[in-house]
Design an enzyme around this catalytic site. Structure first.
Site, PDB file in Angstrom:
ATOM      1  N   LYS A 171       0.873  -1.177   0.000  1.00 15.65           N
ATOM      2  CA  LYS A 171       0.000   0.000   0.000  1.00 15.65           C
ATOM      3  C   LYS A 171       0.910   1.227   0.000  1.00 15.65           C
ATOM      4  O   LYS A 171       0.742   2.171   0.779  1.00 15.65           O
ATOM      5  CB  LYS A 171      -0.897  -0.052   1.246  1.00 15.65           C
ATOM      6  N   ASP A 205      -5.380  -3.835  -1.898  1.00 11.30           N
ATOM      7  CA  ASP A 205      -6.840  -3.943  -2.039  1.00 11.30           C
ATOM      8  C   ASP A 205      -7.210  -4.570  -3.390  1.00 11.30           C
ATOM      9  O   ASP A 205      -8.017  -5.508  -3.461  1.00 11.30           O
ATOM     10  CB  ASP A 205      -7.542  -2.593  -1.826  1.00 11.30           C
ATOM     11  N   ASP A 229      -0.691 -11.454   7.642  1.00 12.42           N
ATOM     12  CA  ASP A 229      -1.619 -12.058   8.603  1.00 12.42           C
ATOM     13  C   ASP A 229      -3.018 -12.145   7.999  1.00 12.42           C
ATOM     14  O   ASP A 229      -3.657 -13.201   7.992  1.00 12.42           O
ATOM     15  CB  ASP A 229      -1.619 -11.186   9.869  1.00 12.42           C
TER      16      ASP A 229
END
Ligand code: ATP
Length: 339
Positions: A171, A205, A229
């Site tokens: 990101k 995303d 995770d």
């Protein structure tokens, strides 16, 4: 000579899946010398700290551990034992192979990917504080050394395992410095040392959307700690759930093999837990002994166990999470019967 292995049964479903896995390993006559130790709630109940120094010392001495899940309190209480252990032993590379299993029908039948998660930095740094009442912050940490070592690890792994491609989820459009550093390290290692491995990047995303639309397009996913995770559980959902995804945490001096899932206190002690994820982690451990210690017998035992659980699943032997009826111990018996 038997390999010494630290054994941490853990909390919740940990002890019951550990017993099931030990039953299979014993039936397969693996030559391991178990050193039982505690961590988490089990350690607290014995009057020790949640992460006893003695347990860390045992793992350091053995170099290898098989570990059940340890419960982490939500929103309060002690810091995650799993995270403490990874940090204390500098287990910086978490590896989670995610593949379809025979007899486990899901939306996709072409999933064969490996998640490589940086395990010591990011938002897991543990640096969190209340600035003033009503304002709390947590620090996301990225170091050049940490980003480079996980990038090296992932590309080396890809080369050894003859995997074709690494995709970094990031990101960096928003976390320009931290994810930017992670990305630059991976790009550098790819360009200068492993140009033959295909390399791509995806904003996380959009990457997640592509994952649930068509997971077959991915091979190795390289992610920083928190993304790793979250995306690990997403990928578990692609192949049938948390009961069937194994894992390993590697450092330069130790390796700890543990399932992806947590301690699942909601089903603990009822014989409902699927021991397969921990069994698959144990098979990863046997393969590791084969590769790192030239232990052909362990590697052969790992292959036999894998064949046995594949056959059991193919013949419909499943625990409840996979739509079957078997208890934790019954599934272990079904595997043993097919060894
Ligand atoms: P923790 O707090 O230790 O992370 P958790 O229950 O919040 O535990 P997980 O243990 O990862 O998180 O699992 C979420 C749910 O998935 C559990 O409540 C359980 O119902 C299911 N689950 C996890 N592992 C297994 C398993 N091995 N077999 C069957 N169901 C499982």
């Amino acid at each position: 000579m038997a390999h010494p292995v630290a054994l941490i049964p853990g909390d919740g479903i940990g002890p019951e899946i550990t017993e099931a896995v030990l039953a299979v390993l014993n039936a397969a006559e693996v030559d391991l010398e178990w050193h039982r130790c505690q961590a988490g709630l089990a350690a607290l109940e014995a009057g020790d700290p949640v992460m006893p120094e003695e347990t860390l010392e045992t793992i350091r001495r053995c170099g290898i551990a098989l570990k059940g899940p340890c419960t982490t309190p939500v929103g309060e209480g002690f810091a995650s034992v799993n995270v403490q252990l990874r940090k204390a032993l500098s287990l910086y590379a978490a590896v989670r192979p995610v593949r379809n299993l025979p007899g486990v029908t899901t939306r996709f039948d072409n999933v064969d990917l490996v998640i490589v998660r940086e395990n010591t930095e990011g938002l897991y740094s543990g640096i969190e504080n209340e600035v003033v009442p009503g304002l709390v912050t947590r620090m996301k940490v990225a170091t050049e050394a940490g980003c480079e070592r996980i990038a090296h690890w992932a590309f080396r792994y890809a080369t050894r395992r003859q995997r074709r491609k690494i995709t970094v989820f990031h990101k960096a459009n928003i976390m320009k410095m931290t994810d930017g550093l992670f990305l630059r390290a991976a790009e550098h290692v790819h360009k200068h040392e492993y140009p033959n491995i295909e390399y791509e990047i995806a904003i996380i995303d959009a990457g997640c959307m592509r994952l649930v639309q068509d997971p077959g397009q991915f091979d190795i996913l390289l992610l920083e700690n928190l993304y790793g995770d979250v995306v690990s559980d997403l990928c578990a959902g692609l192949v049938g759930g948390l009961g069937i995804v194994p894992g390993a945490n590697f450092g330069d001096d130790a390796a700890v093999f543990e399932a992806l899932h947590g301690s699942a206190p909601d089903i603990a002690g009822q014989g409902l837990a699927n021991p397969l994820a921990l069994l698959m982690s144990a098979v990863m451990m046997l393969n590791y002994l084969g590769e790192e210690c030239d232990d052909d017998e362990s590697a052969a035992a790992g292959a036999r166990i894998r064949d046995a659980y594949d056959r059991a699943l193919r013949e419909g032997m499943k625990t409840r999470d996979l739509g079957g009826e078997l208890s934790t111990a019954d599934f272990a018996e079904a595997v043993i019967a097919r060894l």
